[in-house]
Design an enzyme around this catalytic site. Structure first.
Site, PDB file in Angstrom:
ATOM      1  N   ASP A 120      -4.992  34.827 -56.141  1.00 43.67           N
ATOM      2  CA  ASP A 120      -4.812  36.273 -56.208  1.00 43.67           C
ATOM      3  C   ASP A 120      -5.493  36.896 -55.003  1.00 43.67           C
ATOM      4  OD1 ASP A 120      -3.355  36.348 -58.599  1.00 43.67           O
ATOM      5  OD2 ASP A 120      -5.162  36.446 -59.826  1.00 43.67           O
ATOM      6  N   ASP A 139       2.979  38.251 -59.413  1.00 39.70           N
ATOM      7  CA  ASP A 139       2.756  39.145 -60.547  1.00 39.70           C
ATOM      8  C   ASP A 139       3.614  40.398 -60.441  1.00 39.70           C
ATOM      9  OD1 ASP A 139       0.837  37.342 -61.494  1.00 39.70           O
ATOM     10  OD2 ASP A 139      -0.807  38.391 -60.489  1.00 39.70           O
TER      11      ASP A 139
END
Length: 160
Positions: A120, A139
């Site tokens: 991330d 995402d």
């Protein structure tokens, strides 16, 4: 022809996700720097290793949880694929939405296999609200695809 939209959306979202992770995390050396302010507070790069699901839920360091999440992700991809191909094979928007979900999920699966966790790096805040969470492009694709599946699921059906 519409089935190609699903495959194309899945392939492009997977490729874009992986390219952004490689470019930002390794190309900009975020893995070492850990943080890089791009347009603060709107856009910041923050290195993150997500071993759970969204927002670190079900976070676990064990190898079993990693493989369980991989299997669950692959099962969800298969279920979305089968559902859309059977119920909405003639609807391009549903094919694209499903492709975004599948491609995004596969991008995170690739991370779990390659690194043991999902990379991330995006952190966005605005308007005085400080967001403590990091996420990635996969995402975004999963969220956008799921929203598309929900919003367009009932459209285009003939009323009974």
């Amino acid at each position: 022809m519409r089935a190609k939209a699903l495959y194309l959306a899945a392939a492009l979202s997977l490729l874009v996700d992986q390219a952004t992770k490689i470019g930002v995390v390794f190309g900009l050396d975020l893995v070492t720097r850990l943080r890089l302010d791009v347009l603060p507070p709107l856009l910041r790069f923050r290195y993150g290793e997500n071993r759970g699901i969204n927002f670190g839920l079900f976070d676990g360091d064990g190898g079993a949880s990693r493989w369980i999440l991989i299997v669950v992700s692959l099962l969800i991809c298969a279920a979305v694929y089968l559902w859309v191909r059977r119920s909405h094979a003639d609807r391009t928007v549903m094919q694209v939405a499903a492709g975004l979900v599948i491609g995004g999920a596969l991008g995170n699966v690739v991370d779990r296999i390659a690194y043991g966790y999902v990379l991330d790096f995006l952190n966005m805040s605005c308007c005085g609200i400080q967001n403590p969470f990091v996420f990635n492009v996969a995402d975004i694709f999963i969220f956008a695809g799921a929203a598309g599946l929900i919003l367009y699921e009932g459209r285009g059906k003939n009323p009974a």
